[in-house]
Design a protein around this motif. Sequence first.
Motif, mmCIF file in Angstrom:
data_model
loop_
_atom_site.group_PDB
_atom_site.id
_atom_site.type_symbol
_atom_site.label_atom_id
_atom_site.label_comp_id
_atom_site.label_asym_id
_atom_site.label_seq_id
_atom_site.Cartn_x
_atom_site.Cartn_y
_atom_site.Cartn_z
ATOM 1 N N ARG A 348 8.674 7.382 -12.031
ATOM 2 C CA ARG A 348 7.489 8.225 -11.858
ATOM 3 C C ARG A 348 7.866 9.580 -11.259
ATOM 4 O O ARG A 348 7.333 10.618 -11.671
ATOM 5 N N THR A 349 8.763 9.559 -10.305
ATOM 6 C CA THR A 349 9.187 10.813 -9.682
ATOM 7 C C THR A 349 9.898 11.704 -10.689
ATOM 8 O O THR A 349 9.660 12.919 -10.746
ATOM 9 N N TRP A 350 10.756 11.120 -11.508
ATOM 10 C CA TRP A 350 11.464 11.889 -12.540
ATOM 11 C C TRP A 350 10.485 12.458 -13.564
ATOM 12 O O TRP A 350 10.623 13.593 -14.026
ATOM 13 N N LEU A 351 9.464 11.662 -13.930
ATOM 14 C CA LEU A 351 8.445 12.127 -14.865
ATOM 15 C C LEU A 351 7.695 13.328 -14.307
ATOM 16 O O LEU A 351 7.415 14.297 -15.028
ATOM 17 N N ILE A 352 7.361 13.307 -13.024
ATOM 18 C CA ILE A 352 6.616 14.411 -12.407
ATOM 19 C C ILE A 352 7.464 15.677 -12.365
ATOM 20 O O ILE A 352 6.947 16.792 -12.546
ATOM 21 N N ILE A 353 8.757 15.532 -12.139
ATOM 22 C CA ILE A 353 9.627 16.714 -12.167
ATOM 23 C C ILE A 353 9.611 17.332 -13.567
ATOM 24 O O ILE A 353 9.548 18.553 -13.727
ATOM 25 N N GLY A 354 9.657 16.487 -14.597
ATOM 26 C CA GLY A 354 9.564 16.991 -15.959
ATOM 27 C C GLY A 354 8.231 17.668 -16.225
ATOM 28 O O GLY A 354 8.159 18.695 -16.915
ATOM 29 N N PHE A 355 7.165 17.106 -15.686
ATOM 30 C CA PHE A 355 5.835 17.685 -15.837
ATOM 31 C C PHE A 355 5.779 19.080 -15.219
ATOM 32 O O PHE A 355 5.296 20.034 -15.836
ATOM 33 N N LEU A 356 6.268 19.219 -13.986
ATOM 34 C CA LEU A 356 6.279 20.529 -13.341
ATOM 35 C C LEU A 356 7.214 21.496 -14.057
ATOM 36 O O LEU A 356 6.939 22.701 -14.127
ATOM 37 N N ASP A 357 8.293 20.972 -14.597
ATOM 38 C CA ASP A 357 9.250 21.818 -15.321
ATOM 39 C C ASP A 357 8.609 22.453 -16.552
ATOM 40 O O ASP A 357 8.728 23.663 -16.779
ATOM 41 N N ILE A 358 7.907 21.654 -17.361
ATOM 42 C CA ILE A 358 7.296 22.212 -18.575
ATOM 43 C C ILE A 358 6.120 23.099 -18.212
ATOM 44 O O ILE A 358 5.847 24.105 -18.885
ATOM 45 N N GLN A 359 5.405 22.764 -17.135
ATOM 46 C CA GLN A 359 4.288 23.614 -16.714
ATOM 47 C C GLN A 359 4.782 24.988 -16.289
ATOM 48 O O GLN A 359 4.234 26.020 -16.701
ATOM 49 N N CYS A 360 5.835 25.027 -15.479
ATOM 50 C CA CYS A 360 6.391 26.310 -15.043
ATOM 51 C C CYS A 360 6.980 27.081 -16.223
ATOM 52 O O CYS A 360 6.876 28.309 -16.283
ATOM 53 N N SER A 361 7.582 26.361 -17.142
ATOM 54 C CA SER A 361 8.174 27.017 -18.303
ATOM 55 C C SER A 361 7.109 27.677 -19.171
ATOM 56 O O SER A 361 7.275 28.793 -19.652
ATOM 57 N N LEU A 362 5.971 26.993 -19.370
ATOM 58 C CA LEU A 362 4.902 27.546 -20.192
ATOM 59 C C LEU A 362 4.232 28.737 -19.522
ATOM 60 O O LEU A 362 3.935 29.740 -20.166
ATOM 61 N N GLU A 363 3.995 28.639 -18.224
ATOM 62 C CA GLU A 363 3.261 29.716 -17.572
ATOM 63 C C GLU A 363 4.119 30.956 -17.332
ATOM 64 O O GLU A 363 3.580 32.023 -17.062
ATOM 65 N N ARG A 364 5.433 30.830 -17.461
ATOM 66 C CA ARG A 364 6.292 31.993 -17.280
ATOM 67 C C ARG A 364 7.060 32.359 -18.548
ATOM 68 O O ARG A 364 7.983 33.182 -18.493
ATOM 69 N N ALA A 365 6.679 31.736 -19.677
ATOM 70 C CA ALA A 365 7.319 32.034 -20.970
ATOM 71 C C ALA A 365 8.835 31.965 -20.858
ATOM 72 O O ALA A 365 9.560 32.838 -21.323
ATOM 73 N N SER A 366 9.325 30.901 -20.227
ATOM 74 C CA SER A 366 10.763 30.740 -20.019
ATOM 75 C C SER A 366 11.202 29.386 -20.566
ATOM 76 O O SER A 366 10.386 28.541 -20.917
ATOM 77 N N GLU A 367 12.520 29.174 -20.597
ATOM 78 C CA GLU A 367 13.051 27.904 -21.070
ATOM 79 C C GLU A 367 12.875 26.831 -20.001
ATOM 80 O O GLU A 367 13.047 27.097 -18.816
#
Length: 701
Positions: A348-367
């Motif tokens: 679950r913790t690893w999944l949440i890190i992935g969730f925050l990773d894609i959220q930050c990537s989308l909101e900043r137009a980054s990889e």
Amino acid sequence: MADHRRPKLTGKESSQPVTSTPRVRLSCELCRQRKVKCDKLNPCTNCQRFGATCVPVERARLPRGRSGRVAKNAPVQDTNLKERVSRLEELLRELTEHDNGNITTQAGSNNQESSDQDSTGKDADKSEPETVNSLWADILRQIHDVRGLGDHGSTNGGSASDSSAMKYRELLAIPKGVGSLIVTREPALTIQDEKNLVRIYLERIDPVFKILHAPSLKAFLLYGDPYLDYKQGHMAPATLASAIYFAASCSVADDESQKLFGCNKSRLVARYQRESEAALAKADFMTSNDITILQAFLLFLLASRSQDSSRRVWTMLSMALRIAQALSLHVPELPFPVRPFERELRRRTWLIIGFLDIQCSLERASEPMMQAIWVESNPPSNVNDSDISFGMDDQVQESEEFTDMTFPMIVLKAQCTIRLLNFTDFTDTTVRSINKRQQLVIEFQDTASKLLQHSQPDKVPFHWYARQVAEIISAIMQLIVLRPLQRNPNFVPPRVRGGRLLQMAVDILKMSQTLQTDPRGIPWQWFEYMFVPWHSLAVAIAELCVCDDLSVMEKFWGPVRGAFEHLGNLIADSREGIFWKPMEKIMAQAEAKRNELLAASNISPYPSRFPETAPLQVPVCSQADMQPPVAFTGDMMPGTGAYIETVPMVTLPETVGLGLWPSVWDAVDFGCPVSTNEMSWLSYENFIEDIYGNMDYTLVH
């Protein structure tokens, strides 16, 4: 395996007398590697249970009361203390002999003790000689020095740890003046107030940000039981509690905070932000091997994003990823035994890190930092919290019902799909074939349909919310297929007939607004800032820029303009960020196009740039009006008429009892790519180019 046999002694060492210093047994090698509590038996209980070889670890017992380092320096410190005390006695003797023993309590010290003395000495005799004031100030300085010397030699190493904690706290701290975090006084809260915050967390944050085990959390924060197997007073549960209070305080509304806690929201948030920062710093979260402290850090990042739209959270997330990798959360098959409950929390913790990773990537137009396979290969189980418990030995049995993990599982599939749709090969080899991109979206719809099959959106508000979010994600993915988030000079999208692309983009904006206004979605309104639909807004504006039909323009102008005004405060870096200047530029072009159409129809344009915002309505394009999608077997090579790459035929999935997913595929001419001068595509492509041209390179040398 470590070799604990006694090493051979050299001649010089063998001549030294052998000491009989008592030894202290520490946690064994395996328990320390697994980050679990060891009972320090030989072999320990954990190693016996798993049939592993127990490798004990021992060290010499340190002197009681002080560490070896402090004990070594004790004579010097004692001498200094004696000198200080002698100096104090001298000063006191001089004062008692001066002016019949009358002492003025005016001091110039900047510590807390001197402040107290100042407050009690305001009415003292102003005629006392300045020499007495000087002597009294000297005494206060001496007291301060003696206290500082005593603290330096304390058994808990407070000075060093405080210095380290302050360093990390400054790293974590949100800058003063961000949002509304300027407070003048600490709010007075009771134990019942903090229990209310826990209930708010369990209702509003835990369902969508599933990182903890709710029954264990309730037992700890509502009923006073120990958290999992931690001892009373352990730093990790205390750090987690602070992060939970901080996250919960960020999810309450302003009027709700005043009603429940008797203070405005800014004061409530600021208090628990400071407490969470201090707790993480004290726990030394960067080097800690405790997964609970990592979970607290992730909750801190989640809450901080609601108060700070800068790139601070985006940057700090990389630390969370490295900490997780140090704890082997990314490894599907661990080299050491882990019990089922612990395995679920790790996943679950690893999944949440992935969730925050894609959220930050989308909101900043980054990889994104993480590859899709990293998350997809180590998923948590689709179970209710009541199905698992600490200390269980049986393997977890997944459920087909709507569970506590259903929404996170939908988000898991979504984040993996979006990673593959992004036009960047930095972490993943992305998919450029139109038909394969379409297939990825339909696979997401199929997975979400199965997960939502037993949901009751007409009876359970969160089930309705999960369905709405899944529909929005599905529609956003379709836009990403046709209007990518990243630049790619070799990508030529297919033609979309009529105004269906505009319709889909506006429907996304409307559905996002519905989540904020529908009473069923009120508990999760705080989630709005996590996925701001800036991409849908950009697609809609780009389509309006080339719209030649005034009726179509007027039909969609109100919702698009309303979303433009609303999202400016939610988007990354707000209206000063990399998105907004390009967004304003393209919006000005759409406004000019609208005024041109109004002028051609002899209708006076609005005098102001943006007229009164019209409320967003429910989507006008119902699913029942959609035609079945057309499925193709390959992509056409531009200019050749030949198909390349065969892919399976696809059809839209249907969620039982909920109808078809919103779709734009029936209006897509897969065999007819847009021309190089297609104005709709060029308008959007220029917007993406402007984003990358607007990035701040002032710090790059």
